[in-house]
Design an enzyme around this catalytic site. Structure first.
Site, PDB file in Angstrom:
ATOM      1  N   ASP A  85      -2.361  11.309   3.855  1.00 36.60           N
ATOM      2  CA  ASP A  85      -1.233  10.443   4.684  1.00 36.60           C
ATOM      3  C   ASP A  85      -1.033  10.971   5.936  1.00 36.60           C
ATOM      4  O   ASP A  85      -0.373  12.097   6.206  1.00 36.60           O
ATOM      5  CB  ASP A  85       0.031  10.697   3.841  1.00 36.60           C
ATOM      6  CG  ASP A  85       1.277   9.817   4.640  1.00 36.60           C
ATOM      7  OD1 ASP A  85       0.913   9.320   5.499  1.00 36.60           O
ATOM      8  OD2 ASP A  85       2.166  10.173   4.127  1.00 36.60           O
ATOM      9  N   LYS A 117       0.247   9.304  16.630  1.00 32.25           N
ATOM     10  CA  LYS A 117      -0.227   8.063  15.839  1.00 32.25           C
ATOM     11  C   LYS A 117       0.471   6.733  16.502  1.00 32.25           C
ATOM     12  O   LYS A 117      -0.127   5.544  16.348  1.00 32.25           O
ATOM     13  CB  LYS A 117       0.233   8.191  14.539  1.00 32.25           C
ATOM     14  CG  LYS A 117       0.095   7.214  13.650  1.00 32.25           C
ATOM     15  CD  LYS A 117       0.168   7.374  12.004  1.00 32.25           C
ATOM     16  CE  LYS A 117       0.425   6.365  11.012  1.00 32.25           C
ATOM     17  NZ  LYS A 117       0.805   6.545   9.830  1.00 32.25           N
ATOM     18  N   GLU A 168      -0.679   2.008   3.879  1.00 32.81           N
ATOM     19  CA  GLU A 168       0.210   3.031   3.422  1.00 32.81           C
ATOM     20  C   GLU A 168       1.071   2.503   2.031  1.00 32.81           C
ATOM     21  O   GLU A 168       1.084   3.304   1.148  1.00 32.81           O
ATOM     22  CB  GLU A 168       1.123   3.548   4.344  1.00 32.81           C
ATOM     23  CG  GLU A 168       0.451   4.572   5.227  1.00 32.81           C
ATOM     24  CD  GLU A 168       1.141   4.969   6.574  1.00 32.81           C
ATOM     25  OE1 GLU A 168       2.085   4.441   6.859  1.00 32.81           O
ATOM     26  OE2 GLU A 168       0.401   5.573   7.406  1.00 32.81           O
ATOM     27  N   ASP A 209       8.884   0.783   3.125  1.00 30.21           N
ATOM     28  CA  ASP A 209       8.234   1.973   3.638  1.00 30.21           C
ATOM     29  C   ASP A 209       8.695   2.129   5.165  1.00 30.21           C
ATOM     30  O   ASP A 209       8.367   1.550   6.230  1.00 30.21           O
ATOM     31  CB  ASP A 209       6.769   1.725   3.855  1.00 30.21           C
ATOM     32  CG  ASP A 209       6.166   3.098   4.147  1.00 30.21           C
ATOM     33  OD1 ASP A 209       6.782   4.011   4.777  1.00 30.21           O
ATOM     34  OD2 ASP A 209       4.785   3.131   4.320  1.00 30.21           O
TER      35      ASP A 209
END
Ligand code: AMP
Length: 602
Positions: A7, A68, A172, A196
């Protein structure tokens, strides 16, 4: 073939492996199960994870903590300026691609977000190798469901630079649902919504789980919405507060801004467990001591738009999939930001005061699912789960009137292939440009350009006669390939999206792999040096203790002991005051001491 599940988060990353019929989350060298996605550059070299975070406030310009957010993205100057104020590392544009400008060992360097992410991946790979006691080559890396094609490609590039074979990208929330579904065996024939809310992105995904089959029905979200934005709101609020109270603009000082961000993040976490806290930074700038009490209602007020926009996204995805809140059997919380009580409250309320599923650790769920999936595609699977994912946004081509002609609708299950016929607009036209867009709006200017390519040598013919076949193919990882063919001549051209626009070239990737290896070699040399130093110190202190003990014996040579005491003190002074010592220097010194102290060992 061992495959690890990674992850690669915006603020924290986590790595897992399926072993002995269960998933293990692998701790890093500090013993922590998640690693900050942070890389710093100093006079000595590169630091990754905790080591990078720990020095961040003293070295903000050379500490990169949210690569990211920028991976696979194109930006313009005004977006860049806005971001730079609240993130003190230096962002610059090369064309429209963001790069981090840093100074490493006195040398100015530009690093792409892919490169920074690759450094984090190298660190996670190393943790896995240390744990397994062997080299690791293959990985599944997770990405936000709402990542577009170029963000996905760039994540694969980061893996390649890190020396990993990225066997699969996995969304994810799907990954988290896999972990939740497998670890809760009573979940069967149910519709599950995964909320999420992480450090940098927000995803909401609806899945049907039945008999180890995970079918994504719809997905939505925002790749620029996460805990980082909550921190930014608090920082912004405090910058204004200091400006009003003291007439000083702290936003011009990167060290003050980094300190402020760190303290705001801490306060945010605190407010998940207590009703109030105080943000305190002595001498933040010009001798001003910051002391700002903040309670939960104020915190919620500052961030209300962020919290409510996550509910809007849920409404949107339910509407899009023609469902009502009552159609959802379970709501699973994933991502660190779901620890915020107000977030839990509004999500629960939206689903009619439903009890939320919090059985799975929100920081580890995604890596757990990736490791489970990794096992299911390995040579010796212990589980055989089946996943069906979807495209997050509609994709199509630009047609007359600058509108998008949709080839694949949002939330279509992948892999998927669609073909449509197009034609020319003018007589004897021999070339067409295929502009590929993704988005949910009709007008191309409100959508995102994924890439473009030319189809040349079309056979001359009056307008509207040539038949140009366009095929869109989305693979299992959500990566798109577009092909255009002139049917009468058979001429073809294709685009693996963003291959030519925003992606790194093969040469760039090769040179980054080389640079990464150089860093790794340096770090290995440095680690060996540190170990040699530690062994020398351990030996010196062992001898010192022995000298004290032996000095109480009556038959001991006191002069010799005194001489040894001086030698050990000199050795300590030598360690503390010499520059540029090598592993060999430490080893040599230890061997000398061992010889001189031999008589004590008896
Ligand atoms: P993730 O991407 O899932 O690792 O989530 C990281 C984000 O969760 C960061 O923005 C953290 O600041 C945030 N976070 C972690 N723990 C808490 C907490 N107790 N309260 C509020 N936010 C948190």
């Amino acid at each position: 073939m061992e495959i690890i599940g990674i992850d690669l988060g915006t603020t924290f990353s986590c790595v897992g492996i399926f072993k002995n019929n269960r998933v293990e989350i692998i701790a890093n060298s500090q013993g922590n199960r998640t690693t900050p996605s942070c890389v710093a550059f100093t006079e000595e070299g590169r630091l990754i994870g905790e080591a990078a975070i720990n020095q961040a406030s003293g070295n903000p310009e050379n500490t990169v903590s949210i690569s990211k957010r920028y991976i696979g993205r194109r930006m313009n100057k005004s977006e860049l300026k806005d971001k730079s104020v609240f993130h003190p590392c230096n962002l610059v544009l090369k064309g429209d691609k963001p790069f981090f400008k840093i100074i490493c060992k006195g040398e100015k360097k530009l690093y792409s977000p892919e490169q920074i992410s690759s450094m984090i991946l190298v660190n996670l790979k190393k943790s896995a190798e240390d744990y397994l006691g062997k080299k690791v080559k293959n990985a599944i890396i997770t990405v936000p469901a709402y990542f577009n094609d170029s963000q996905r490609q760039a994540t694969k590039d980061a893996g390649e630079i890190a020396g990993l074979n990225v066997v699969r990208l996995l969304n994810e929330p799907t990954s988290a649902a896999v972990a939740y579904g497998l670890l809760n065996s009573d979940v069967d024939n149910e519709t599950v919504l995964v909320y999420d809310f992480g450090g940098g992105t927000f995803d909401v995904t609806i899945l049907r789980i039945s008999n180890k089959q995970f079918t994504v029905l719809a997905t939505g979200g925002d790749t620029k919405l996460g805990g980082e934005d909550i921190d930014t709101n608090l920082v912004r609020h405090l910058v204004e507060f200091i400006k009003n109270k003291h007439g000083v603009d702290v936003s011009i000082n990167s060290k003050s801004m980094k300190k402020l961000r760190i303290e705001c993040e801490k306060a945010k976490r605190m407010l998940s467990f207590s009703l109030s806290t105080t943000i305190e930074i002595p001498s933040i700038l010009n001798g001003i001591d910051l002391k700002y009490p903040i309670n939960v209602p104020k915190f919620v007020d500052i961030n209300i738009e962020i919290f409510e926009s996550t509910i809007d996204k849920i409404k949107d995805i339910l509407e899009c999939s023609k469902m009502k809140p009552e159609d959802i059997n379970r709501v699973v919380l994933v991502g660190g930001s779901t620890r915020i009580p107000y977030v839990q409250k509004i999500v629960s309320e939206y689903f009619g005061d439903k009890e939320l599923e919090k059985t799975i650790n929100p920081d580890e769920a995604v890596a757990l699912g990736a490791a489970i999936k990794a096992n299911s595609i390995s040579e010796t699977p212990d589980n055989n789960i089946i996943l069906y994912d979807v495209v997050p946004l509609s994709i199509g081509v630009r047609v007359k009137g600058d509108i998008i002609s949709v080839m694949i609708n949002r939330n279509t299950r992948i892999p998927f292939k669609a073909t449509k016929m197009y034609t020319t607009e003018s007589d004897n036209q021999t070339e067409v440009t295929v502009d590929v867009y993704e988005g949910v709006r009709k007008d191309i200017k409100n959508n995102h350009l994924l890439g473009k390519f030319e189809l040349c040598n079309i056979e001359k013919a009056p307008a509207n006669i040539p038949k140009i076949e366009i095929t869109f193919e989305v693979d299992i990882e959500g990566i798109l390939k577009v092909t255009a063919t002139d049917i009468s001549s058979g001429n073809k051209n294709f685009l693996v999206c963003n291959n030519d626009m925003n992606r790194l070239t093969n040469e760039e990737i090769t040179s980054m792999i080389k640079e990464g290896k150089e860093f790794e070699e340096e770090e290995m040399i440095s680690a060996k040096k540190e170990l040699a130093r530690e062994m020398l110190e351990i030996y010196i202190y062992k001898i010192k203790r022995k000298i004290i003990k032996d000095s109480k014996n009556v038959d001991v040579d006191l002069d010799k002991l005194k001489e040894l005491k001086n030698i050990t003190n000199e050795a300590i002074f030598w360690i503390e005051n010499s520059d540029s010592l090598t592993k060999e220097d430490y080893d040599l010194k230890r061997n000398e001491l061992i010889k001189e102290c031999k008589f004590l060992e008896k």
